[in-house]
Design an enzyme around this catalytic site. Structure first.
Site, mmCIF file in Angstrom:
data_model
loop_
_atom_site.group_PDB
_atom_site.id
_atom_site.type_symbol
_atom_site.label_atom_id
_atom_site.label_comp_id
_atom_site.label_asym_id
_atom_site.label_seq_id
_atom_site.Cartn_x
_atom_site.Cartn_y
_atom_site.Cartn_z
ATOM 1 N N LYS A 123 -21.942 -2.029 -104.265
ATOM 2 C CA LYS A 123 -22.090 -2.651 -104.830
ATOM 3 C C LYS A 123 -20.770 -3.552 -105.649
ATOM 4 C CE LYS A 123 -24.082 -1.315 -108.499
ATOM 5 N NZ LYS A 123 -23.956 0.900 -108.659
ATOM 6 N N ARG A 165 -29.726 -1.708 -115.294
ATOM 7 C CA ARG A 165 -29.423 -0.718 -114.961
ATOM 8 C C ARG A 165 -30.776 -0.334 -115.615
ATOM 9 N NH1 ARG A 165 -24.142 0.130 -113.053
ATOM 10 N NH2 ARG A 165 -23.847 2.815 -112.641
ATOM 11 N N ARG A 215 -13.355 8.804 -102.422
ATOM 12 C CA ARG A 215 -13.084 7.076 -103.311
ATOM 13 C C ARG A 215 -11.834 6.959 -103.793
ATOM 14 N NH1 ARG A 215 -17.724 3.712 -105.615
ATOM 15 N NH2 ARG A 215 -17.799 4.847 -107.881
ATOM 16 N N ARG A 266 -11.337 8.106 -109.869
ATOM 17 C CA ARG A 266 -12.447 7.978 -111.227
ATOM 18 C C ARG A 266 -12.403 9.206 -112.016
ATOM 19 N NH1 ARG A 266 -16.257 3.153 -110.446
ATOM 20 N NH2 ARG A 266 -17.375 4.548 -111.147
ATOM 21 N N ARG A 275 -24.898 11.293 -111.936
ATOM 22 C CA ARG A 275 -25.052 9.515 -112.093
ATOM 23 C C ARG A 275 -25.681 9.868 -111.433
ATOM 24 N NH1 ARG A 275 -19.020 8.575 -109.903
ATOM 25 N NH2 ARG A 275 -19.893 5.929 -109.176
HETATM 26 P P1 ADP Z 1 -21.357 3.296 -109.605
HETATM 27 O O1 ADP Z 1 -22.613 2.125 -110.203
HETATM 28 O O2 ADP Z 1 -20.635 3.740 -108.507
HETATM 29 O O3 ADP Z 1 -22.108 4.431 -110.470
HETATM 30 P P2 ADP Z 1 -20.313 1.553 -112.683
HETATM 31 O O4 ADP Z 1 -18.378 1.420 -112.303
HETATM 32 O O5 ADP Z 1 -21.105 0.248 -112.387
HETATM 33 O O6 ADP Z 1 -20.067 2.907 -110.994
HETATM 34 O O7 ADP Z 1 -20.538 2.463 -113.509
HETATM 35 C C1 ADP Z 1 -19.986 4.016 -114.247
HETATM 36 C C2 ADP Z 1 -20.315 4.036 -115.946
HETATM 37 O O8 ADP Z 1 -20.552 3.228 -116.303
HETATM 38 C C3 ADP Z 1 -22.529 4.911 -115.598
HETATM 39 O O9 ADP Z 1 -22.282 5.716 -114.851
HETATM 40 C C4 ADP Z 1 -22.420 4.593 -116.966
HETATM 41 O O10 ADP Z 1 -22.217 5.640 -118.029
HETATM 42 C C5 ADP Z 1 -21.789 2.835 -117.630
HETATM 43 N N1 ADP Z 1 -22.295 2.251 -117.378
HETATM 44 C C6 ADP Z 1 -22.265 1.289 -115.973
HETATM 45 N N2 ADP Z 1 -22.663 0.518 -116.508
HETATM 46 C C7 ADP Z 1 -23.947 0.130 -117.683
HETATM 47 C C8 ADP Z 1 -25.385 -0.603 -117.581
HETATM 48 N N3 ADP Z 1 -26.136 -1.390 -117.364
HETATM 49 N N4 ADP Z 1 -26.238 0.551 -118.155
HETATM 50 C C9 ADP Z 1 -26.020 1.787 -118.698
HETATM 51 N N5 ADP Z 1 -24.025 2.061 -118.480
HETATM 52 C C10 ADP Z 1 -23.926 1.745 -117.605
#
Ligand code: ADP
Length: 226
Positions: free
Chosen positions: A22, A97, A135, A168, A179
């Protein structure tokens, strides 16, 4: 009416599991569309770096691989989308999400008269694990690298600014598993919600083609439909 502004829908939702690309696609689409990338993960990490109240509230949850509360993300996104650079459109990366987030976004966009298109990036589970464990990111310019698919010229060093690359904190194997479980439990079902709500929803195979080729295909879907 709005002389060509509506050449493509303005809210592009990039949807898919962690490691589906993404962030990579969002960055390519910025160039293609001129829209800003709204990454809730990046926004939350900025709060953690700043050490502010929001950062303190979300740090433990994020490090454990859990989702942070809907109300908090919803209000961050609403504020961000109200800024002038989002006027012509935006790319949502990692939001919505949960069904609650999707409902909130739907209501917001409807109120603003903004079209929404959802691009579902489909990737094989084993490839996700390989991508996430390999990554690396530049802490200075944000460029993403991958040991398998996009290694830096010099190991662990950013090609663009020479900074030492970082992993990360939530890319450890245990947290990756959590996750992915969160994705299956809370996020994947949002696809059914999108269908029920009649959203334009396109699936793309995100494991085969090089990112720029996939970006072109996504751009086509956004602009012309499937
Ligand atoms: P990835 O898609 O690789 O898991 P992100 O950077 O999008 O990585 O998200 C990292 C973390 O940030 C998630 O595991 C969650 O804890 C938090 N997070 C990100 N976006 C949301 C969201 N829309 N709702 C709830 N938690 C979120």
């Amino acid at each position: 009416m709005n002389n060509g502004q509506k050449r493509f829908p303005r809210a592009v939702v990039l949807f898919g599991p962690p490691g589906s690309g993404k962030g990579t696609q969002a960055k390519l689409l910025i160039e293609r569309t001129g829209f800003p990338q709204i990454s809730t993960g990046d926004m939350l990490r900025e709060h953690i770096h700043a050490g502010d109240e929001i950062g303190r509230e979300v740090a433990a949850l994020m490090h454990a691989g859990s989702l942070v509360p809907d109300d908090l993300v919803n209000s961050l996104v609403k504020q961000r989308l109200s800024r002038p650079d989002c006027r012509n459109g935006f790319i949502l990366d990692g939001y919505p999400r949960t069904q609650q987030q999707a409902e909130r976004l739907g209501a917001l966009l409807e109120g603003w008269g903004i079209d929404q298109v959802v691009i579902h990036l489909v990737v094989d589970y084993n490839m996700i694990i390989a991508r996430l464990t390999g990554r690396r990111q530049c802490p200075v310019c944000g460029t993403l690298y991958n040991a398998l698919s996009r290694p830096p010229n010099q190991p662990e060093v950013c090609d663009l600014d020479g900074a030492r690359l970082v992993i990360r904190e939530d890319d450890s194997e245990l947290v990756i598993r959590e996750r992915l479980e969160e994705y299956d439990r809370q996020t994947r079902p949002v696809l059914d919600y999108f269908s029920r709500a009649g959203r334009r929803l396109y699936e793309v195979d995100a494991s085969r083609e090089a990112p720029p080729v996939l970006c072109e295909r996504i751009f086509e879907l956004i602009e012309n439909g499937g």
